[in-house]
Motif scaffolding. Structure first.
Motif, PDB file in Angstrom:
ATOM      1  N   ALA A   3     -52.311 -20.424 -35.272  1.00  0.00           N
ATOM      2  CA  ALA A   3     -50.909 -20.835 -35.180  1.00  0.00           C
ATOM      3  C   ALA A   3     -50.437 -20.794 -33.737  1.00  0.00           C
ATOM      4  N   GLU A   4     -50.846 -19.750 -33.006  1.00  0.00           N
ATOM      5  CA  GLU A   4     -50.471 -19.645 -31.595  1.00  0.00           C
ATOM      6  C   GLU A   4     -51.174 -20.722 -30.768  1.00  0.00           C
ATOM      7  N   ALA A   5     -52.405 -21.043 -31.147  1.00  0.00           N
ATOM      8  CA  ALA A   5     -53.180 -22.032 -30.392  1.00  0.00           C
ATOM      9  C   ALA A   5     -52.576 -23.428 -30.476  1.00  0.00           C
ATOM     10  N   ARG A   6     -51.889 -23.718 -31.569  1.00  0.00           N
ATOM     11  CA  ARG A   6     -51.381 -25.079 -31.741  1.00  0.00           C
ATOM     12  C   ARG A   6     -50.158 -25.368 -30.875  1.00  0.00           C
ATOM     13  N   TYR A   7     -49.525 -24.323 -30.335  1.00  0.00           N
ATOM     14  CA  TYR A   7     -48.344 -24.551 -29.524  1.00  0.00           C
ATOM     15  C   TYR A   7     -48.739 -25.132 -28.167  1.00  0.00           C
ATOM     16  N   PRO A   8     -47.907 -26.000 -27.600  1.00  0.00           N
ATOM     17  CA  PRO A   8     -48.187 -26.514 -26.258  1.00  0.00           C
ATOM     18  C   PRO A   8     -48.366 -25.363 -25.262  1.00  0.00           C
ATOM     19  N   LYS A   9     -49.215 -25.573 -24.251  1.00  0.00           N
ATOM     20  CA  LYS A   9     -49.549 -24.509 -23.304  1.00  0.00           C
ATOM     21  C   LYS A   9     -48.315 -23.912 -22.651  1.00  0.00           C
ATOM     22  N   LYS A  10     -47.374 -24.767 -22.221  1.00  0.00           N
ATOM     23  CA  LYS A  10     -46.170 -24.262 -21.565  1.00  0.00           C
ATOM     24  C   LYS A  10     -45.367 -23.368 -22.494  1.00  0.00           C
ATOM     25  N   VAL A  11     -45.335 -23.722 -23.778  1.00  0.00           N
ATOM     26  CA  VAL A  11     -44.590 -22.913 -24.740  1.00  0.00           C
ATOM     27  C   VAL A  11     -45.276 -21.567 -24.943  1.00  0.00           C
ATOM     28  N   ARG A  12     -46.609 -21.559 -24.997  1.00  0.00           N
ATOM     29  CA  ARG A  12     -47.328 -20.302 -25.152  1.00  0.00           C
ATOM     30  C   ARG A  12     -47.050 -19.370 -23.976  1.00  0.00           C
ATOM     31  N   GLU A  13     -47.032 -19.931 -22.770  1.00  0.00           N
ATOM     32  CA  GLU A  13     -46.771 -19.118 -21.586  1.00  0.00           C
ATOM     33  C   GLU A  13     -45.351 -18.565 -21.599  1.00  0.00           C
ATOM     34  N   LEU A  14     -44.396 -19.404 -22.011  1.00  0.00           N
ATOM     35  CA  LEU A  14     -43.005 -18.954 -22.084  1.00  0.00           C
ATOM     36  C   LEU A  14     -42.848 -17.876 -23.144  1.00  0.00           C
ATOM     37  N   ALA A  15     -43.493 -18.073 -24.301  1.00  0.00           N
ATOM     38  CA  ALA A  15     -43.390 -17.102 -25.391  1.00  0.00           C
ATOM     39  C   ALA A  15     -43.941 -15.742 -24.965  1.00  0.00           C
ATOM     40  N   LYS A  16     -45.022 -15.743 -24.182  1.00  0.00           N
ATOM     41  CA  LYS A  16     -45.583 -14.485 -23.699  1.00  0.00           C
ATOM     42  C   LYS A  16     -44.585 -13.749 -22.811  1.00  0.00           C
ATOM     43  N   MET A  17     -43.931 -14.486 -21.920  1.00  0.00           N
ATOM     44  CA  MET A  17     -42.950 -13.852 -21.034  1.00  0.00           C
ATOM     45  C   MET A  17     -41.761 -13.330 -21.834  1.00  0.00           C
TER      46      MET A  17
ATOM     47  N   LEU B 247     -41.541 -27.900 -33.113  1.00  0.00           N
ATOM     48  CA  LEU B 247     -40.556 -27.196 -33.927  1.00  0.00           C
ATOM     49  C   LEU B 247     -41.079 -25.826 -34.353  1.00  0.00           C
ATOM     50  N   ALA B 248     -42.327 -25.786 -34.777  1.00  0.00           N
ATOM     51  CA  ALA B 248     -42.923 -24.510 -35.179  1.00  0.00           C
ATOM     52  C   ALA B 248     -42.944 -23.532 -34.013  1.00  0.00           C
ATOM     53  N   ALA B 249     -43.272 -24.044 -32.824  1.00  0.00           N
ATOM     54  CA  ALA B 249     -43.312 -23.189 -31.639  1.00  0.00           C
ATOM     55  C   ALA B 249     -41.925 -22.643 -31.308  1.00  0.00           C
ATOM     56  N   ARG B 250     -40.918 -23.493 -31.389  1.00  0.00           N
ATOM     57  CA  ARG B 250     -39.560 -23.058 -31.060  1.00  0.00           C
ATOM     58  C   ARG B 250     -39.069 -21.998 -32.035  1.00  0.00           C
ATOM     59  N   MET B 251     -39.339 -22.193 -33.318  1.00  0.00           N
ATOM     60  CA  MET B 251     -38.902 -21.222 -34.304  1.00  0.00           C
ATOM     61  C   MET B 251     -39.637 -19.891 -34.129  1.00  0.00           C
ATOM     62  N   ALA B 252     -40.921 -19.955 -33.762  1.00  0.00           N
ATOM     63  CA  ALA B 252     -41.698 -18.725 -33.576  1.00  0.00           C
ATOM     64  C   ALA B 252     -41.145 -17.889 -32.438  1.00  0.00           C
ATOM     65  N   ARG B 253     -40.618 -18.543 -31.399  1.00  0.00           N
ATOM     66  CA  ARG B 253     -40.065 -17.809 -30.259  1.00  0.00           C
ATOM     67  C   ARG B 253     -38.874 -16.942 -30.657  1.00  0.00           C
ATOM     68  N   GLN B 254     -38.210 -17.292 -31.742  1.00  0.00           N
ATOM     69  CA  GLN B 254     -37.026 -16.544 -32.141  1.00  0.00           C
ATOM     70  C   GLN B 254     -37.349 -15.166 -32.716  1.00  0.00           C
ATOM     71  N   SER B 255     -38.641 -14.838 -32.797  1.00  0.00           N
ATOM     72  CA  SER B 255     -39.029 -13.488 -33.209  1.00  0.00           C
ATOM     73  C   SER B 255     -38.537 -12.450 -32.200  1.00  0.00           C
ATOM     74  N   VAL B 256     -38.060 -12.915 -31.044  1.00  0.00           N
ATOM     75  CA  VAL B 256     -37.521 -11.995 -30.045  1.00  0.00           C
ATOM     76  C   VAL B 256     -36.373 -11.176 -30.630  1.00  0.00           C
ATOM     77  N   PHE B 257     -35.659 -11.737 -31.607  1.00  0.00           N
ATOM     78  CA  PHE B 257     -34.537 -11.011 -32.223  1.00  0.00           C
ATOM     79  C   PHE B 257     -35.022  -9.913 -33.167  1.00  0.00           C
ATOM     80  N   GLU B 258     -36.300  -9.931 -33.517  1.00  0.00           N
ATOM     81  CA  GLU B 258     -36.839  -8.971 -34.477  1.00  0.00           C
ATOM     82  C   GLU B 258     -37.644  -7.864 -33.800  1.00  0.00           C
TER      83      GLU B 258
END
Length: 287
Positions: A96-110, A155-166
């Motif tokens: 699931a993490e692999a399918r996200y665009p590279k830039k999104v993966r890098e942003l999500a890590k930060m 869309l899946a990548a954007r929604m996954a980033r919202q785990s920051v609230f959890e």
């Protein structure tokens, strides 16, 4: 979109192709090799396996050679048919993490490491605050148009980033939204209503402040455009602001100070968090 198109219709199912130069390519290749080993170990030919799980022979071969990222549904079906007892399904998180665009993966890590967020948006609601409907409408209106599969992926990548609230160790999040972003009916009136309701919900969290920058302000410290600053537990930070430093991310303290100065001033120019939530409630009533 149905990911499990009958193999008899001759149409290959949509999926996420792998860029060979992407850092996730080796992980996808390894997953493919493991899936092939499981299939062959169970004595299933590709055609037979495809009929059992409802996917085309071509797609299965692409997945097994690491050219296509398997969807969660594919892994679950393979796990069931091959009696893997959850060992294949366990690949879902990494894939699931692999399918996200590279830039999104890098942003999500930060974002996963940040302890403080300072975010200003002037064209639309910030991605961390967006409802799924709102985000989908944004992606679907882009030109040139994204493919339906690209929309689903982003869309899946954007929604996954919202785990920051959890996160158990909750970061401090400050959002400043330009008034127009709360009025523009992206996706239609009902989508906007649900988006405003989401802002009111998130705005009640103790670690979140949402402020509105009114259109009628004469002074505006962020007139050049959007900006963001992420701060980390070790004291480091990264920021980006349109109109300065070629709009690229910066971590130099002198450059960051300029972005932080702008953000601090606009916080003072915007409505307070309490006034902002009241303003959003008023807009909701008018929408």
């Amino acid at each position: 979109m149905d990911d499990t198109t009958d193999v008899t219709d001759g149409v290959d199912e949509p999926g996420w192709d792998v860029d060979p130069d992407d850092e996730i390519a080796p992980a996808v290749e390894m997953a493919g090799a493991q899936l092939k080993a499981w299939r062959e170990g169970a004595g299933k030919r590709v055609v037979e396996f495809g009929l059992l799980i409802g996917y085309s022979e071509d797609l299965i071969r692409k997945i097994e050679r690491g050219a296509r990222i398997p969807r969660p549904e594919y892994l679950d079906k393979a796990d069931s048919v091959l009696n893997a007892e959850g060992r294949i399904s366990a690949m879902k998180k990494v894939m699931a993490e692999a399918r996200y665009p590279k830039k999104v993966r890098e942003l999500a890590k930060m974002e996963a490491q940040a302890v403080e967020f300072a975010l200003y948006n002037n064209h639309n609601i910030h991605g961390l605050l967006q409802t799924e409907e709102y985000a989908r409408a944004l992606f679907e209106m882009r030109r040139p148009a994204y493919s339906p599969d690209d929309v689903a992926r982003m869309l899946a990548a954007r929604m996954a980033r919202q785990s920051v609230f959890e996160r158990s160790s909750a970061p401090e999040l400050s959002f400043i939204q330009e008034e127009v972003t709360l009025r523009r009916p992206i996706g239609g009136r009902m989508v906007l209503r649900r988006q405003l309701e989401r802002l009111l919900e998130v705005g009640q969290l103790r670690n979140v402040e949402i402020q509105v920058m009114p259109t009628n302000r004469e002074d505006h410290a962020a007139i050049d455009g959007a900006m963001e600053v992420l701060k980390f537990g070790d004291g480091s930070a990264v920021g980006r602001a349109e109109g300065v430093f070629n709009s690229r991310p910066v971590s130099d303290r002198k450059q960051l100070r300029i972005i932080e100065l702008r953000y601090g001033i606009i916080r003072g120019q915007a409505l307070t968090p309490g006034e902002s939530l009241a303003f959003i409630e008023q807009l909701l009533g008018e929408t």
